[in-house]
Design an enzyme around this catalytic site. Structure first.
Site, PDB file in Angstrom:
ATOM      1  N   PRO A 176     -16.199  -2.806   1.848  1.00 26.48           N
ATOM      2  CG  PRO A 176     -16.368  -2.329   4.136  1.00 26.48           C
ATOM      3  CD  PRO A 176     -15.368  -2.488   3.018  1.00 26.48           C
ATOM      4  CE1 TYR A 208      -3.201  -2.844   0.136  1.00 29.06           C
ATOM      5  CE2 TYR A 208      -3.660  -2.339   2.431  1.00 29.06           C
ATOM      6  CZ  TYR A 208      -3.901  -3.089   1.297  1.00 29.06           C
ATOM      7  OH  TYR A 208      -4.850  -4.084   1.333  1.00 29.06           O
ATOM      8  CG  HIS A 236      -1.795  -8.696  -0.456  1.00 26.49           C
ATOM      9  ND1 HIS A 236      -1.256  -7.441  -0.406  1.00 26.49           N
ATOM     10  CD2 HIS A 236      -3.121  -8.496  -0.658  1.00 26.49           C
ATOM     11  CE1 HIS A 236      -2.198  -6.524  -0.571  1.00 26.49           C
ATOM     12  NE2 HIS A 236      -3.335  -7.143  -0.734  1.00 26.49           N
ATOM     13  N   GLY A 261     -18.413  -0.787  -1.315  1.00 22.72           N
ATOM     14  CA  GLY A 261     -18.385  -0.823  -2.774  1.00 22.72           C
ATOM     15  C   GLY A 261     -17.494   0.208  -3.425  1.00 22.72           C
ATOM     16  NE  ARG A 262     -12.853  -2.233  -5.513  1.00 27.46           N
ATOM     17  CZ  ARG A 262     -11.770  -2.688  -4.866  1.00 27.46           C
ATOM     18  NH1 ARG A 262     -10.984  -1.838  -4.248  1.00 27.46           N
ATOM     19  NH2 ARG A 262     -11.474  -3.974  -4.846  1.00 27.46           N
TER      20      ARG A 262
END
Length: 330
Positions: free
Chosen positions: A204, A56, A124, A206-207
């Protein structure tokens, strides 16, 4: 707030955690100051589960968390920190689950986080060239070394989970799961419950599609991941906004933020289900937090399902390139 175990013998934490992908520029520009503000709000609200990864921002997310832990030492005693490794950065997407790679990357993560061990260490993405039983054995050795307290996998199939769990206890499986992505209900939710494994739902909301303020198309098209994502490309994007307007209307009727309904729905899927939404905004974090406090009635759940029935989304959750790595099982 709902409290749930991170795996059968794992720590009990609030069902809502913080997904720290947003501490890099994945969903838009951010700063370490913003990330610390979210972490501080989470800490003060009693949230304990913080999820990150070595990739990230190429370590930037872990560095931001590490800096916060130095500023607020008591947070290290209370935060349950998860990180991941196994994705090899580069122009061609590839994965490495070898002992040498996983141990080396974990040591880098520990340095950036400023801790001697993480509470949860995930693979990952699966490296299909190595049997998952061998990878589970490697994870067991990492736990025995004291560098991780528990282990998990991200985006694996229920059959792979069973094989790994037979070798070494898997505490958690991370998967995209929301009102817009319901594939985990075709085996993963059930297998995790059966084995005593936590199912940690990322994306969770939905972006952003399942919030009061979805990312505008022009913003999404400026972000590396979303500009290639079928759900954020026309004509799918406009269709998805139109459909999710029904959830926003329902949320207004209920007097709740739309994101809170999305989080509460995910957490209603089972006592072993956790949610780790990401955000760059303290105000949005408080909407997500409301979802962990919200108790949905049977009538509420029926109304949500009526607004967004299974299969409503236009476009796949990943493009062909983005599908490289996650295991498909249905």
């Amino acid at each position: 707030m709902k409290a749930r175990k991170l795996g059968e013998g794992g720590p009990e934490v609030p069902a809502l955690g913080v997904g720290a992908m947003s501490f890099s520029d994945f969903y838009g520009p951010t700063t370490e100051e913003n990330s610390h503000a979210v972490l501080r709000a989470a800490f003060e609200a009693g949230i304990r589960h913080i999820d990150t990864s070595n990739v990230y921002g190429m370590g930037r997310s872990e560095e931001a968390i590490g800096a916060f832990l130095r500023e607020v030492p008591q947070a290290r005693e209370q935060f349950v920190i998860a990180t991941k490794a196994g994705i090899v950065p580069g122009p061609k997407r590839r994965f490495d689950n070898s002992p040498e790679h996983l141990v080396s990357e974990l040591e880098g993560s520990l340095g950036r986080l400023g801790v001697e061990a993480v509470d949860l260490f995930y693979v990952h993405r699966r490296d299909q060239s190595i049997p998952i039983e061998e990878v589970a054995g490697t994870l067991g050795e990492i736990v025995r070394s004291g560098k991780a307290k528990a282990v998990g996998f991200s985006e694996i199939a229920p059959s792979s989970l069973r094989r790994a769990h037979a070798v070494f206890p898997v505490a958690a499986v991370q998967s995209e799961y929301s009102l817009s992505t319901r594939a985990p209900e075709l085996g993963l939710v059930q297998t995790c419950a059966e084995l005593g494994v936590a199912l940690v739902a990322f994306a969770p909301v939905g972006r952003s599609l399942l919030t009061d303020h979805p990312l505008p198309l022009e913003v999404a098209q400026g972000l590396g991941f979303l500009k290639q994502n079928p759900r954020f490309m026309e004509p799918n994007y406009a269709a998805n906004i139109a459909v999710t307007d029904r959830l926003r209307a329902l949320a207004r009727e209920m007097g709740e933020p739309t994101a809170a309904l999305a989080i509460a729905w995910v957490l209603s899927r089972g006592e072993h289900v956790h949610a780790i939404p990401g955000t760059r905004s303290v105000a949005h974090f408080r909407e997500l937090l409301r979802g962990a406090e919200l108790e949905l009635s049977d009538a509420d759940l029926a109304a949500i399902e009526a607004a967004l029935p299974v299969g409503w989304a236009h476009g796949d959750r990943y493009s062909e390139a983005q599908w490289v790595g996650p295991e498909r099982y249905c």
